[in-house]
Scaffold this active site. Structure first.
Site, PDB file in Angstrom:
ATOM      1  N   LYS A  59       0.847  -1.205   0.000  1.00 44.19           N
ATOM      2  CA  LYS A  59       0.000   0.000   0.000  1.00 44.19           C
ATOM      3  C   LYS A  59       0.881   1.254   0.000  1.00 44.19           C
ATOM      4  O   LYS A  59       2.085   1.169   0.251  1.00 44.19           O
ATOM      5  CB  LYS A  59      -0.917  -0.026   1.225  1.00 44.19           C
ATOM      6  CG  LYS A  59      -0.179  -0.017   2.556  1.00 44.19           C
ATOM      7  CD  LYS A  59      -1.110  -0.341   3.728  1.00 44.19           C
ATOM      8  CE  LYS A  59      -0.341  -0.344   5.040  1.00 44.19           C
ATOM      9  NZ  LYS A  59      -1.131  -0.882   6.157  1.00 44.19           N
ATOM     10  N   ARG A 154     -10.964  -0.356  13.974  1.00 45.36           N
ATOM     11  CA  ARG A 154     -10.592   0.506  12.850  1.00 45.36           C
ATOM     12  C   ARG A 154     -11.297   0.044  11.583  1.00 45.36           C
ATOM     13  O   ARG A 154     -12.009   0.786  10.952  1.00 45.36           O
ATOM     14  CB  ARG A 154      -9.066   0.495  12.676  1.00 45.36           C
ATOM     15  CG  ARG A 154      -8.566   1.512  11.683  1.00 45.36           C
ATOM     16  CD  ARG A 154      -7.065   1.443  11.493  1.00 45.36           C
ATOM     17  NE  ARG A 154      -6.635   0.209  10.846  1.00 45.36           N
ATOM     18  CZ  ARG A 154      -5.416   0.007  10.354  1.00 45.36           C
ATOM     19  NH1 ARG A 154      -4.484   0.956  10.469  1.00 45.36           N
ATOM     20  NH2 ARG A 154      -5.090  -1.119   9.766  1.00 45.36           N
ATOM     21  N   TYR A 268      17.207  31.041   7.135  1.00 47.77           N
ATOM     22  CA  TYR A 268      16.019  31.776   7.574  1.00 47.77           C
ATOM     23  C   TYR A 268      16.036  31.998   9.079  1.00 47.77           C
ATOM     24  O   TYR A 268      16.395  31.100   9.861  1.00 47.77           O
ATOM     25  CB  TYR A 268      14.760  30.961   7.260  1.00 47.77           C
ATOM     26  CG  TYR A 268      14.263  31.083   5.838  1.00 47.77           C
ATOM     27  CD1 TYR A 268      13.996  32.315   5.251  1.00 47.77           C
ATOM     28  CD2 TYR A 268      14.033  29.935   5.090  1.00 47.77           C
ATOM     29  CE1 TYR A 268      13.519  32.409   3.960  1.00 47.77           C
ATOM     30  CE2 TYR A 268      13.553  30.013   3.792  1.00 47.77           C
ATOM     31  CZ  TYR A 268      13.297  31.256   3.233  1.00 47.77           C
ATOM     32  OH  TYR A 268      12.820  31.339   1.960  1.00 47.77           O
TER      33      TYR A 268
END
Ligand SMILES: *Cc1c(COP(=O)(O)O)cnc(C)c1O
Length: 373
Positions: A59, A154, A268
């Site tokens: 998956k 689930r 930054y």
């Protein structure tokens, strides 16, 4: 006009391909060792023993490593059954591996997926009475499995639901019954035995092949193996399979190296200040590639086995690295390598290897090594 033409001649826009394309230098390169992958599959196959089939979970595009390439390498090693999350993933995988091997869909038979399930020969793991009804009405005779919920809450049919429709489901002939463990990476967790008992209660005596174990469950012992194990993360070199071979190597190109004087700042927010004369390498990778911003101040890149600290903020496409201690300015630095694996990175980022892998950027050039082709 003349000047323009001369300009073009002096600075040709399109240089020959051979000059422009050196992906190993120009692009971050994620190397996927297919031999290590298949060795991990074989190791888990041996742990589960001869009478148990070993599938593979691919998956999320093979945990970010390329489901098609991963599946084809595993087919050569002997894998015949794959699992993906959705019918879309299943269709893409079918395109990559062709007809034959079984592709199982964890999310089951969703509304709108019927044609894809049929045309791409996908096997949905039905999760509810609604999905069972949809499947039997839309595609009678088309193979399916059933996912049972044994306590994770689930996916899957709960015991009450299952016992209500079990006889009906059994007459339609499911080819696989699965459930999923919530705590398999913690061998002493009481949930493991509770879920095992619940799975047995729901499926004993039905004569249908069963699968409970992913990677963690495979390592819990033979009583968790049933007829088929379906590892994912262990194939890709991640915990809880501690003996896994590392599968990934990520090498990042250095764009430039500069010298920074004591007192100068980098990046930054100017949060990093040089305390010594420092050689700073700017490396082509950033949070857009899955290098989480909160790793600033914790992360190292490697030149062979020498750790070089990442300094200053992590930008979208760039990070800055202190390479003062290297003998020579590096052309590339490694993020994943023998000195720093996916679970080391996961520890730094307070997450798990699964998330590190699936966050790896789409901009990386994926290079496949081994795999018999
Ligand atoms: C992801 C998943 C797996 C594979 O789990 P790993 O821990 O990666 O081995 C197996 N079964 C189900 C239902 C899953 O969702």
């Amino acid at each position: 006009m003349v000047a323009e033409a001369r300009g073009l001649a002096a600075f040709p826009l399109a240089r020959p391909l051979s000059e422009r394309q050196n992906p190993r230098m120009a692009n971050a390169t994620l190397t996927i060792d297919l031999d290590a992958l298949t060795a991990n599959w074989q190791a888990l196959n041996e742990i589960s023993g001869e009478t148990v089939e070993t599938g593979a979970v691919v998956k999320a595009d093979g945990y970010g490593l390329g489901a098609g390439r991963v599946a084809r390498a595993l087919m050569q090693a002997g894998a015949r059954r794959f699992f993906v999350a959705t019918a879309d993933e299943g269709a893409a995988l079918r395109g990559a591996i062709g007809p034959g091997p079984e592709i199982n869909i964890f999310s089951g038979h969703m509304a709108g997926d019927t044609d894809m399930i049929h045309d791409m020969q996908l096997v949905p793991m039905l999760n509810s009475v609604a999905q069972l009804t949809r499947h039997l009405e839309a595609l009678p005779g088309h193979p399916f499995g059933i996912q049972l919920d044994t306590g994770m809450n689930r996916l899957g049919m709960e015991p009450g639901e299952w016992f209500a429709v079990r006889d009906l489901a059994m007459t339609a002939g499911p080819r696989l019954l699965i459930s999923h463990l919530a705590c398999a990476d913690e061998p002493d967790h009481p949930m493991n035995e509770q879920q095992l008992a619940s799975f047995r209660e729901m499926s004993d005596g039905l004569g249908v092949p069963r699968s409970l174990a992913a990677t963690g469950g495979t390592l819990l012992g033979p009583e968790y193996h049933f007829d088929l194990i379906r590892p994912g993360i262990g194939l890709y070199g991640g915990l809880p399979f501690a003996d896994a071979n590392p599968v990934t190597h990520l090498s990042l190109p250095v764009v430039q190296v500069r010298e920074v004087d004591p007192g100068e700042v980098v990046g930054y927010g100017s949060i990093w200040t040089a305390e010594r004369a420092t050689k700073v390498a700017t490396v082509s990778v950033g949070y857009a590639d899955g290098i989480f911003r909160h790793l600033a101040g914790k992360l190292h890149l490697y030149s062979d086995d020498i750790a070089c600290p990442v300094i200053g903020r992590i930008s979208m496409d760039l990070i800055t690295v202190d390479v003062t201690d290297l003998a020579e300015p590096p052309r590339s630095l490694d993020l994943l390598c023998p000195s720093q694996g996916i679970d080391d990175l996961a520890d730094l980022a307070c997450t798990i290897g699964y998330e590190v892998l699936t966050s790896l950027g789409n901009r990386f050039t994926r290079r496949y090594a081994g795999g018999g082709r």
